[in-house]
Write an enzyme that holds these catalytic residues in place. Structure first.
Site, short mmCIF file in Angstrom:
data_model
loop_
_atom_site.label_atom_id
_atom_site.label_comp_id
_atom_site.label_asym_id
_atom_site.label_seq_id
_atom_site.Cartn_x
_atom_site.Cartn_y
_atom_site.Cartn_z
N LEU A 89 42.66 40.90 45.61
CA LEU A 89 43.17 41.87 44.73
C LEU A 89 44.35 42.57 45.22
O LEU A 89 45.13 43.24 44.63
CB LEU A 89 42.06 42.69 44.27
N GLU A 131 35.87 39.31 53.21
CA GLU A 131 35.88 40.88 53.08
C GLU A 131 35.77 41.39 54.45
O GLU A 131 36.08 42.63 54.70
CB GLU A 131 34.56 41.02 52.13
ZN ZN Z 1 40.93 40.62 49.60
#
Ligand code: ZN
Length: 162
Positions: A89, A131
């Site tokens: 993102l 992550e």
């Molecule tokens: Zn990422």
């Protein structure tokens, strides 16, 4: 509350995130907001630094719905290294093939301050690796070899200028 997503080259994305010492009301609110933001943005994972909070917190989409992990740490990796395309993102419209371990074991704390241990394989293992990389200031473009990285950075820079 929908949070603003920090985009490359925001310097917070390069920083190492700090340990969370206490699950305060503020952290619980952040967890809720991160889940809301991840879902609205069609993401499968989101890390604290991506919403401007340099703390060890991640939201992930699991088969049982969204979950938040505090101070997650990969303690074991196994299996073949698998090459698969990933997005982020913080890097809109960028898709890169990244090599990741097939399976991982993660130690973390949940929002009730209980220690949890997760063992998983496949796509979810990939999300956890992506992550937890964010918490160490590592983006998928950092996984490229130097030449491809220079080329891509140039392209991204031009896009920002436009
Ligand atoms: Zn990422």
């Amino acid at each position: 509350m929908l949070l603003e997503i920090k985009k490359y080259p925001d310097p917070i994305l390069k920083k190492r995130a700090g340990e969370i010492k206490e699950i305060t009301q503020e952290i619980k609110q952040l967890a809720d907001d991160m889940i809301e933001t991840m879902i609205k943005k069609d993401g499968v994972g989101l890390a604290g630094p991506q919403v401007g909070i340099s703390k060890k917190i991640i939201a992930v989409q699991t088969e049982n719905g969204p979950a938040v992990l505090i101070n997650p740490r990969i303690t074991k990796k196994w299996g073949k290294k698998i090459l698969m395309e990933e997005g982020c993102l913080s890097l809109p419209d960028v898709w890169l093939k990244v090599k990741r371990a097939e399976g991982v074991e993660i130690e973390a704390v949940n929002l009730n301050n209980e220690k949890i241990n997760i063992k998983t394989e496949g796509f979810l293992a990939r999300i956890y690796q992506h992550e937890t990389d964010h918490l160490r200031g590592i983006l998928i473009i950092d996984k490229l070899n130097l030449w491809r990285k220079i080329k891509l950075k140039k392209k991204l820079k031009n896009r920002v200028v436009k």
